[in-house]
Design a protein around this motif. Structure first.
Motif, short mmCIF file in Angstrom:
data_model
loop_
_atom_site.label_atom_id
_atom_site.label_comp_id
_atom_site.label_asym_id
_atom_site.label_seq_id
_atom_site.Cartn_x
_atom_site.Cartn_y
_atom_site.Cartn_z
N VAL A 48 0.83 -1.21 0.00
CA VAL A 48 0.00 0.00 0.00
C VAL A 48 0.86 1.26 0.00
N GLU A 49 1.95 1.22 0.78
CA GLU A 49 2.82 2.39 0.89
C GLU A 49 3.49 2.76 -0.43
N GLU A 50 3.45 1.85 -1.40
CA GLU A 50 4.06 2.11 -2.71
C GLU A 50 3.11 2.82 -3.67
N VAL A 51 1.86 3.00 -3.27
CA VAL A 51 0.90 3.66 -4.16
C VAL A 51 0.08 4.76 -3.47
N ASP A 52 0.17 4.87 -2.15
CA ASP A 52 -0.71 5.82 -1.46
C ASP A 52 -0.09 7.20 -1.26
N ALA B 72 4.92 7.82 1.37
CA ALA B 72 6.37 7.74 1.51
C ALA B 72 6.99 9.14 1.40
N ASP B 73 8.22 9.27 1.90
CA ASP B 73 8.93 10.55 1.80
C ASP B 73 9.00 10.97 0.33
N GLU C 102 6.24 10.76 -6.15
CA GLU C 102 7.42 11.10 -6.95
C GLU C 102 8.68 10.45 -6.38
N GLY C 103 8.65 10.15 -5.06
CA GLY C 103 9.83 9.56 -4.44
C GLY C 103 9.81 8.05 -4.36
#
Length: 236
Positions: free
Chosen positions: A215-219, A222-223, A227-228
């Motif tokens: 989930v953290e790869e699409v929501d 992340a810092d 874009e990051g």
């Protein structure tokens, strides 16, 4: 000497599970993680199967299929008549220019009721979805790729605009046409709920396997936001 014509052994059977992501169109609903078996491989991919079944249910396909399957002979006659009238009308779906049913209507008129209903059931009451390649497998990304699965009629069915899924597309470098160029006046992007999943595809090594996508790869949490995210950055 070895015989080079000997058939190559099949790839090993896949085991275990993988995680993929569900992005609802309504931002009030959280992005969630789903899990499925890897065992189907490419030919019986669980993510593709689950996505098609989900959209089939959501767009009423399951209900339409049930009605057609269980229709009485009298009801089938009524359905067939309605279908012929629909395709013969100026706004019939067989005419993309608005000039009437034309040849499509005349072809339908020649078919008996059962054959006509079978054609409709196959084309309109079958599980499908649209697959968008957010990234493609290359040596640069270790042959990992990410795909997005959505309702193939989400825009025409007036499903809600999916801002979060559209932002993922943009973060991967996908260009979208300006809204002013759209005949329906709607913003360019994704409409309706979507699923997003990762896989590895290395043809030279004869490898195709589902991989985890979090989930953290699409929501965007992340810092640096989306874009990051590394896979989005590599895709650009």
């Amino acid at each position: 000497m070895t015989d080079d014509t000997q058939p190559q052994p099949p790839p090993p059977l896949l085991t275990g599970t993988f995680k993929y992501v569900f992005i609802p169109s309504l931002e009030s609903e959280p992005i969630s993680s789903k899990e499925a078996s890897k065992s189907g491989g490419l030919s019986h991919d669980e993510l593709s199967k689950n996505a098609k079944e989900y959209f089939f249910e959501q767009n009423g396909g399951a209900a339409r299929a049930s009605v057609l399957e269980n229709a009485t002979p009298e009801e089938r006659k009524v359905f067939a008549k309605q279908i012929r009238e629909q395709y013969a009308s100026p706004s019939g779906s067989s005419s993309s220019s608005g000039g009437g049913g034309g040849g499509g209507a005349s072809q339908l008129a020649k078919m008996d009721d059962d054959a006509l209903i079978d054609v409709v059931r196959t084309s309109q009451a079958s599980a499908t979805c649209e697959i968008t390649a957010l990234t493609v497998p290359t040596s640069k990304n270790n042959h990992h790729a990410v795909s997005l699965y959505c309702d193939d009629q989400g825009r025409t069915r007036n499903l809600p605009f999916n801002t979060r899924a559209t932002n993922v597309m943009k973060a991967c470098g996908h260009g979208l046409p300006p809204t002013s160029s759209n005949e329906d006046g709607k913003p360019s992007g994704i409409y309706g709920d979507v699923f997003v999943g990762r896989y590895v595809d290395n043809e030279m090594a004869d490898i195709w396997e589902r991989m985890d996508l979090g989930v953290e790869e699409v929501d965007g949490s992340a810092d640096g936001g989306l874009e990051g995210v590394e896979w989005c950055r590599i895709a650009r």
